[in-house]
Design an enzyme around this catalytic site. Structure first.
Site, PDB file in Angstrom:
ATOM      1  N   THR A 119     -42.801 -80.513  59.726  1.00  0.00           N
ATOM      2  CA  THR A 119     -41.454 -80.741  59.206  1.00  0.00           C
ATOM      3  C   THR A 119     -40.510 -79.865  60.024  1.00  0.00           C
ATOM      4  OG1 THR A 119     -40.072 -80.639  57.224  1.00  0.00           O
ATOM      5  CG2 THR A 119     -41.791 -78.978  57.407  1.00  0.00           C
ATOM      6  N   THR A 120     -39.213 -79.876  59.692  1.00  0.00           N
ATOM      7  CA  THR A 120     -38.266 -79.065  60.460  1.00  0.00           C
ATOM      8  C   THR A 120     -38.462 -77.597  60.082  1.00  0.00           C
ATOM      9  OG1 THR A 120     -36.792 -80.951  60.308  1.00  0.00           O
ATOM     10  CG2 THR A 120     -35.844 -78.920  61.137  1.00  0.00           C
ATOM     11  N   ARG A 126     -36.581 -89.415  63.700  1.00  0.00           N
ATOM     12  CA  ARG A 126     -37.257 -88.508  64.645  1.00  0.00           C
ATOM     13  C   ARG A 126     -37.547 -89.201  65.959  1.00  0.00           C
ATOM     14  NH1 ARG A 126     -39.970 -83.760  63.629  1.00  0.00           N
ATOM     15  NH2 ARG A 126     -39.425 -82.828  61.647  1.00  0.00           N
ATOM     16  N   HIS A 128     -33.703 -88.832  58.583  1.00  0.00           N
ATOM     17  CA  HIS A 128     -33.938 -88.184  59.883  1.00  0.00           C
ATOM     18  C   HIS A 128     -34.682 -89.163  60.787  1.00  0.00           C
ATOM     19  CE1 HIS A 128     -35.805 -84.392  62.042  1.00  0.00           C
ATOM     20  NE2 HIS A 128     -35.176 -85.205  62.879  1.00  0.00           N
ATOM     21  N   ASP A 170     -36.812 -89.898  53.762  1.00  0.00           N
ATOM     22  CA  ASP A 170     -37.782 -89.965  54.870  1.00  0.00           C
ATOM     23  C   ASP A 170     -39.208 -90.259  54.397  1.00  0.00           C
ATOM     24  OD1 ASP A 170     -35.711 -89.202  56.474  1.00  0.00           O
ATOM     25  OD2 ASP A 170     -36.467 -87.181  56.890  1.00  0.00           O
ATOM     26  N   HIS A 171     -39.595 -89.621  53.281  1.00  0.00           N
ATOM     27  CA  HIS A 171     -41.011 -89.704  52.930  1.00  0.00           C
ATOM     28  C   HIS A 171     -41.384 -90.979  52.173  1.00  0.00           C
ATOM     29  CE1 HIS A 171     -41.682 -86.217  55.113  1.00  0.00           C
ATOM     30  NE2 HIS A 171     -40.836 -85.499  54.394  1.00  0.00           N
ATOM     31  N   ASN A 194     -32.848 -87.331  50.469  1.00  0.00           N
ATOM     32  CA  ASN A 194     -33.526 -87.624  51.742  1.00  0.00           C
ATOM     33  C   ASN A 194     -34.703 -88.570  51.469  1.00  0.00           C
ATOM     34  OD1 ASN A 194     -35.511 -87.407  53.824  1.00  0.00           O
ATOM     35  ND2 ASN A 194     -34.416 -85.650  54.654  1.00  0.00           N
ATOM     36  N   GLU A 248     -29.655 -87.326  60.199  1.00  0.00           N
ATOM     37  CA  GLU A 248     -30.226 -86.114  60.810  1.00  0.00           C
ATOM     38  C   GLU A 248     -30.762 -86.470  62.179  1.00  0.00           C
ATOM     39  OE1 GLU A 248     -33.178 -84.175  58.562  1.00  0.00           O
ATOM     40  OE2 GLU A 248     -31.910 -83.990  56.816  1.00  0.00           O
ATOM     41  N   HIS A 283     -33.906 -78.094  52.388  1.00  0.00           N
ATOM     42  CA  HIS A 283     -35.305 -77.886  52.760  1.00  0.00           C
ATOM     43  C   HIS A 283     -36.089 -77.129  51.676  1.00  0.00           C
ATOM     44  CE1 HIS A 283     -38.361 -78.378  55.902  1.00  0.00           C
ATOM     45  NE2 HIS A 283     -38.948 -77.429  55.198  1.00  0.00           N
ATOM     46  N   GLY A 284     -37.073 -77.820  51.149  1.00  0.00           N
ATOM     47  CA  GLY A 284     -38.004 -77.180  50.214  1.00  0.00           C
ATOM     48  C   GLY A 284     -37.454 -76.971  48.817  1.00  0.00           C
ATOM     49  N   HIS A 296     -38.484 -84.197  50.054  1.00  0.00           N
ATOM     50  CA  HIS A 296     -39.927 -84.222  49.842  1.00  0.00           C
ATOM     51  C   HIS A 296     -40.303 -84.061  48.376  1.00  0.00           C
ATOM     52  CE1 HIS A 296     -44.048 -82.470  49.914  1.00  0.00           C
ATOM     53  NE2 HIS A 296     -44.223 -83.509  50.701  1.00  0.00           N
ATOM     54  N   ARG A 336     -41.853 -91.083  63.294  1.00  0.00           N
ATOM     55  CA  ARG A 336     -43.015 -90.993  62.385  1.00  0.00           C
ATOM     56  C   ARG A 336     -42.693 -91.441  60.966  1.00  0.00           C
ATOM     57  NH1 ARG A 336     -43.380 -84.495  61.727  1.00  0.00           N
ATOM     58  NH2 ARG A 336     -43.419 -84.583  63.982  1.00  0.00           N
ATOM     59  N   HIS A 337     -41.424 -91.374  60.575  1.00  0.00           N
ATOM     60  CA  HIS A 337     -41.097 -91.934  59.241  1.00  0.00           C
ATOM     61  C   HIS A 337     -39.965 -92.958  59.363  1.00  0.00           C
ATOM     62  CE1 HIS A 337     -38.547 -88.353  59.341  1.00  0.00           C
ATOM     63  NE2 HIS A 337     -39.523 -87.532  59.030  1.00  0.00           N
ATOM     64  N   GLU A 390     -25.554 -76.467  57.491  1.00  0.00           N
ATOM     65  CA  GLU A 390     -26.534 -76.585  56.408  1.00  0.00           C
ATOM     66  C   GLU A 390     -27.508 -75.433  56.586  1.00  0.00           C
ATOM     67  OE1 GLU A 390     -28.001 -80.425  55.294  1.00  0.00           O
ATOM     68  OE2 GLU A 390     -29.921 -79.607  54.648  1.00  0.00           O
TER      69      GLU A 390
HETATM   70  N1  PXP Z   1     -31.920 -80.957  55.141  1.00  0.00           N
HETATM   71  C1  PXP Z   1     -32.361 -81.059  56.411  1.00  0.00           C
HETATM   72  C2  PXP Z   1     -31.411 -80.755  57.512  1.00  0.00           C
HETATM   73  C3  PXP Z   1     -33.700 -81.469  56.682  1.00  0.00           C
HETATM   74  O1  PXP Z   1     -34.122 -81.552  57.958  1.00  0.00           O
HETATM   75  C4  PXP Z   1     -34.531 -81.802  55.604  1.00  0.00           C
HETATM   76  C5  PXP Z   1     -35.911 -82.284  55.849  1.00  0.00           C
HETATM   77  O2  PXP Z   1     -36.631 -81.345  56.503  1.00  0.00           O
HETATM   78  C6  PXP Z   1     -34.026 -81.688  54.309  1.00  0.00           C
HETATM   79  C7  PXP Z   1     -32.717 -81.261  54.106  1.00  0.00           C
HETATM   80  C8  PXP Z   1     -34.856 -82.032  53.104  1.00  0.00           C
HETATM   81  O3  PXP Z   1     -35.916 -81.144  52.995  1.00  0.00           O
HETATM   82  P1  PXP Z   1     -37.065 -81.442  51.932  1.00  0.00           P
HETATM   83  O4  PXP Z   1     -37.673 -82.748  52.321  1.00  0.00           O
HETATM   84  O5  PXP Z   1     -37.992 -80.287  52.074  1.00  0.00           O
HETATM   85  O6  PXP Z   1     -36.408 -81.527  50.582  1.00  0.00           O
END
Ligand code: PXP
Length: 240
Positions: free
Chosen positions: A102-103, A47, A45, A11-12, A9, A72, A190-191, A213, A51-52, A153
């Site tokens: 975040t989500t 949004r 993603h 995004d950041h 991902n 996403e 996520h995380g 992230h 924002r990103h 997911e």
């Molecule tokens: N999967 C989904 C569906 C997400 O929305 C996100 C970001 O929130 C991620 C994976 C990646 O999460 P992270 O950036 O915490 O690794």
């Protein structure tokens, strides 16, 4: 070996770019590095508040990157229209609240199954593989299976935030077993980070992990030294 896909991902990278409003760091460059480094797909993603990731990033990811895009998106008409233009390989429907950082939790499939069914049907008709980002919760998993989506997911946030609590891991395991029995392909995201990812990757039914992230944050530490050394050498070399 039972392979597991890694979706990166980006995004950041865009978050950092947008902090200055310029063109770098470029998330598409990050996607290229992800590909060279073993990623199986790119996740981004778009949004509602942009924002990103921006619309042009999605355009470039589809046109310049030779990896499947996991788009996403919130369950909105605007995002559906954008998905219809780009026809991403996969579309992951996520809950979205403007104020959240975040989500923060999974999608409520039980409470909005009619609306999600319409969105799923449209995404399926453009050829995108649809997944729903949900908690490892029996009712939500059952509702996803009833909707007929091929993939879920599982939101790993509670496990990640609990610093690897065995009870939270157990919830993910139970959810994945149930979902697999119901014919759903299971992804987790996520995380996830170096400390917590192995326990999740060990679960044989998990087909894909989506990680963002931590990878982008960790890149600062594994790459910052090199960028400082290069700057040092550029400024020193013109002073000889
Ligand atoms: N999967 C989904 C569906 C997400 O929305 C996100 C970001 O929130 C991620 C994976 C990646 O999460 P992270 O950036 O915490 O690794």
């Amino acid at each position: 070996m039972n392979p597991i896909r890694l979706g990166v991902n980006i995004d950041h990278v865009a978050t950092l770019r947008n902090a200055r409003g310029g063109s770098f760091p470029d998330p598409i460059e990050a996607a290229k590095i992800a590909k060279e480094s073993g990623a199986d797909g790119i996740t981004a993603h778009l949004r509602e508040d942009r924002r990103h990731i921006h619309d042009d990033d999605i355009y470039r990811l589809v046109n310049e990157i030779d990896l499947p895009l996991n788009f996403e998106m919130a369950a909105t008409k605007e995002m559906l229209d954008i998905a219809s233009i780009y026809k991403p390989h996969a579309a992951c429907i996520v809950p979205e609240k403007r104020q959240e950082i975040t989500t923060e939790g999974g999608l409520d499939v039980v409470g909005q199954s009619d609306r999600l069914r319409r969105i799923y049907d449209e995404l399926a008709s453009i050829g995108s593989r649809v997944s729903l980002f949900i908690e490892a919760d029996e009712a939500q998993i059952t509702a996803a299976a009833e909707l007929g989506v091929p993939v879920i997911e599982i939101h790993a946030g509670a496990y990640a935030n609990s610093e690897n609590s065995p009870a939270e891991l157990e919830k993910i395991k139970t959810g994945i077993k149930l979902a697999t029995k119901m014919g759903l392909e299971c992804h987790v995201g996520h995380g996830l980070n170096y400390r917590n990812v192995e326990k999740v990757a060990e679960l044989r039914e998990v087909a894909e992990l989506n990680i963002g992230h931590f990878l982008i944050a960790e890149a600062l530490f594994s790459g910052l030294g090199n960028s400082i050394k290069r700057m040092r050498s550029l400024i020193d070399n013109v002073r000889v």
